[in-house]
Design a protein around this motif. Sequence first.
Motif, PDB file in Angstrom:
ATOM      1  N   ALA A 156       0.827  -1.194   0.070  1.00 39.69           N
ATOM      2  CA  ALA A 156      -0.053  -0.296  -0.047  1.00 39.69           C
ATOM      3  C   ALA A 156       1.278   1.181  -0.407  1.00 39.69           C
ATOM      4  O   ALA A 156       0.680   2.347  -1.029  1.00 39.69           O
ATOM      5  N   GLU A 157       1.677   0.914   0.251  1.00 38.54           N
ATOM      6  CA  GLU A 157       2.427   2.329   0.827  1.00 38.54           C
ATOM      7  C   GLU A 157       3.595   2.558  -0.280  1.00 38.54           C
ATOM      8  O   GLU A 157       3.649   3.348  -1.216  1.00 38.54           O
ATOM      9  N   SER A 158       4.578   1.246  -0.885  1.00 46.62           N
ATOM     10  CA  SER A 158       4.625   1.635  -2.126  1.00 46.62           C
ATOM     11  C   SER A 158       4.000   1.924  -3.439  1.00 46.62           C
ATOM     12  O   SER A 158       4.596   3.036  -3.984  1.00 46.62           O
ATOM     13  N   LEU A 159       2.588   1.917  -3.495  1.00 47.30           N
ATOM     14  CA  LEU A 159       1.560   2.289  -4.948  1.00 47.30           C
ATOM     15  C   LEU A 159       0.348   3.601  -4.093  1.00 47.30           C
ATOM     16  O   LEU A 159      -0.112   3.978  -5.498  1.00 47.30           O
ATOM     17  N   ARG A 160       1.161   3.879  -2.832  1.00 41.84           N
ATOM     18  CA  ARG A 160       0.331   5.591  -2.975  1.00 41.84           C
ATOM     19  C   ARG A 160       0.376   6.384  -3.731  1.00 41.84           C
ATOM     20  O   ARG A 160      -0.448   6.697  -4.200  1.00 41.84           O
ATOM     21  N   PRO A 161       1.293   6.359  -5.029  1.00 42.80           N
ATOM     22  CA  PRO A 161       1.263   7.505  -5.845  1.00 42.80           C
ATOM     23  C   PRO A 161       0.699   7.525  -7.564  1.00 42.80           C
ATOM     24  O   PRO A 161      -0.045   7.806  -7.925  1.00 42.80           O
ATOM     25  N   PHE A 162       0.161   6.133  -7.256  1.00 41.78           N
ATOM     26  CA  PHE A 162      -0.701   5.155  -8.421  1.00 41.78           C
ATOM     27  C   PHE A 162      -2.019   5.262  -7.807  1.00 41.78           C
ATOM     28  O   PHE A 162      -2.377   4.184  -7.655  1.00 41.78           O
ATOM     29  N   ARG A 163      -2.764   6.203  -8.613  1.00 45.04           N
ATOM     30  CA  ARG A 163      -4.252   5.852  -8.213  1.00 45.04           C
ATOM     31  C   ARG A 163      -4.938   5.129  -9.079  1.00 45.04           C
ATOM     32  O   ARG A 163      -6.597   5.939  -8.966  1.00 45.04           O
ATOM     33  N   ASN A 164      -4.527   5.379 -10.512  1.00 47.44           N
ATOM     34  CA  ASN A 164      -5.368   4.331 -10.715  1.00 47.44           C
ATOM     35  C   ASN A 164      -5.284   2.794 -10.662  1.00 47.44           C
ATOM     36  O   ASN A 164      -5.689   1.719 -11.553  1.00 47.44           O
ATOM     37  N   VAL A 165      -5.143   2.449  -9.120  1.00 48.54           N
ATOM     38  CA  VAL A 165      -5.241   1.474  -8.869  1.00 48.54           C
ATOM     39  C   VAL A 165      -6.077   0.711  -7.866  1.00 48.54           C
ATOM     40  O   VAL A 165      -5.795   1.867  -6.959  1.00 48.54           O
ATOM     41  N   THR A 166      -6.784  -0.843  -7.805  1.00 44.58           N
ATOM     42  CA  THR A 166      -7.606  -0.554  -6.663  1.00 44.58           C
ATOM     43  C   THR A 166      -7.542  -2.212  -6.384  1.00 44.58           C
ATOM     44  O   THR A 166      -6.691  -2.906  -6.647  1.00 44.58           O
ATOM     45  N   PHE A 167      -7.497  -2.812  -4.450  1.00 47.14           N
ATOM     46  CA  PHE A 167      -6.919  -3.258  -3.986  1.00 47.14           C
ATOM     47  C   PHE A 167      -7.711  -4.286  -3.546  1.00 47.14           C
ATOM     48  O   PHE A 167      -9.203  -4.182  -3.546  1.00 47.14           O
ATOM     49  N   GLN A 168      -7.953  -5.265  -4.582  1.00 48.91           N
ATOM     50  CA  GLN A 168      -9.263  -6.145  -4.289  1.00 48.91           C
ATOM     51  C   GLN A 168      -8.123  -7.914  -3.133  1.00 48.91           C
ATOM     52  O   GLN A 168      -7.511  -8.200  -3.482  1.00 48.91           O
ATOM     53  N   ILE A 169      -8.776  -7.465  -1.941  1.00 48.78           N
ATOM     54  CA  ILE A 169      -8.024  -8.023  -1.091  1.00 48.78           C
ATOM     55  C   ILE A 169      -7.913  -9.976  -1.180  1.00 48.78           C
ATOM     56  O   ILE A 169      -7.145 -10.413  -1.438  1.00 48.78           O
ATOM     57  N   TRP A 170      -9.065 -10.190  -1.635  1.00 50.94           N
ATOM     58  CA  TRP A 170      -9.018 -11.421  -2.125  1.00 50.94           C
ATOM     59  C   TRP A 170      -9.465 -12.234  -3.183  1.00 50.94           C
ATOM     60  O   TRP A 170     -10.822 -11.558  -4.018  1.00 50.94           O
ATOM     61  N   ASN A 171      -9.293 -13.679  -4.176  1.00 58.64           N
ATOM     62  CA  ASN A 171      -9.984 -13.945  -4.779  1.00 58.64           C
ATOM     63  C   ASN A 171     -11.076 -15.371  -4.688  1.00 58.64           C
ATOM     64  O   ASN A 171      -9.827 -15.888  -4.262  1.00 58.64           O
ATOM     65  N   GLU A 172     -11.611 -14.943  -3.761  1.00 56.12           N
ATOM     66  CA  GLU A 172     -12.615 -16.356  -4.178  1.00 56.12           C
ATOM     67  C   GLU A 172     -12.262 -16.998  -2.400  1.00 56.12           C
ATOM     68  O   GLU A 172     -12.444 -18.347  -2.781  1.00 56.12           O
ATOM     69  N   PHE A 173     -12.411 -15.899  -1.820  1.00 54.19           N
ATOM     70  CA  PHE A 173     -11.289 -16.404  -0.173  1.00 54.19           C
ATOM     71  C   PHE A 173     -12.065 -15.126   1.079  1.00 54.19           C
ATOM     72  O   PHE A 173     -12.084 -14.061  -0.030  1.00 54.19           O
ATOM     73  N   SER A 174     -11.557 -15.950   1.740  1.00 56.75           N
ATOM     74  CA  SER A 174     -11.889 -14.438   2.776  1.00 56.75           C
ATOM     75  C   SER A 174     -11.136 -15.244   4.410  1.00 56.75           C
ATOM     76  O   SER A 174     -11.495 -16.017   5.137  1.00 56.75           O
ATOM     77  N   HIS A 175      -9.895 -14.374   4.261  1.00 54.96           N
ATOM     78  CA  HIS A 175      -9.454 -15.300   5.523  1.00 54.96           C
ATOM     79  C   HIS A 175      -8.371 -13.786   5.886  1.00 54.96           C
ATOM     80  O   HIS A 175      -7.607 -12.825   5.354  1.00 54.96           O
TER      81      HIS A 175
END
Length: 332
Positions: A156-175
């Motif tokens: 998250a810190e590394s990608l702070r300058p990039f505002r064209n990216v969203t974070f999807q935490i999981w693919n088909e799972f939740s932990h």
Amino acid sequence: MQHLFRLLFPFLLIASVHASAQTRIGIDRTRFTLDSKPFEYTGVSFFNAIYNAEFNRSEEARRAFLAKFRRYGINVLRVWAQWDSPLGFVDTCPTCTLYVADGTLRPERLRTLHSILATSAAEGFVVELTLFSHESWGANIRLTDPDMERAVGRLAESLRPFRNVTFQIWNEFSHHTVPLARVIRKVDPERLITSSPGFAGVLQAGWEETMLMDYLTPHTSRQNSGRPWEMAPAEIAYLIAKFGKPVVDDEPARNGTSNFGGPGEVTHPEDHILQIWDVRRQGGYVTYHHDMFQTGAGSKAVPASGIPDPEFSAYHRVVFEFLGRRSRYLRR
């Protein structure tokens, strides 16, 4: 190597900021925006983008493929941080991941991601970055909970300058999803966050997790439950009405192999077109899901480049041509 990367990292960020500063994905109630204007979010599954040699051969090659995607209506790439499962997909390998087991990041992979995001921003594209996959988890390729938090915080810190990216935490799972979402919020409060909580037909996670998400990315019901072009729009409409957030049909029913949740019957391009059309009529968004990576290099279903080329398959091209003409049919 990591020491050199730390020294160069500020300069790499400065070079990237200009391109990404004016490409900002946002939300206005149940709709997406890009630079504060309505954004017709239309994605494609390109999970292997960070690890594909042809896509990352040069800046020119990457721009050429983005231009082709744009001609066929695509403006969002769904990309995975973890591409290290042993399932035999195109471009997978043990080091095809952003993460080291102790929660540090792989500098060379992070550099590639930065390049993709900068090029995408310059071309007006958004990237949905899937942080963790159940495919890797199921193969016991896992970080401990504290190491997951460290990895996500650093990313998250590394990608702070990039505002064209969203974070999807999981693919088909939740932990550990809620703590990870809180880590991202602390580092970058404005980052858009989502998560896919389960397999096809699992529309939402627990209440706390669902409410933390800025938008929802369910994997709607597939052929084994009925007619996807009827079920999926109804599921999307239900979620929009219940939660008042943007909803993306993020990995809808596809064609091809019956492995990995695929269809057990013959499918047709019109199945996908009808589903896309009605999902959009209901106010949802779509990511076109396909079989152009799952049966491995050398398969007749997979382009030699490993890139989901809209012109590779006559079947897929019908759908991509519809996406390219969507403004003719889809009104909001």
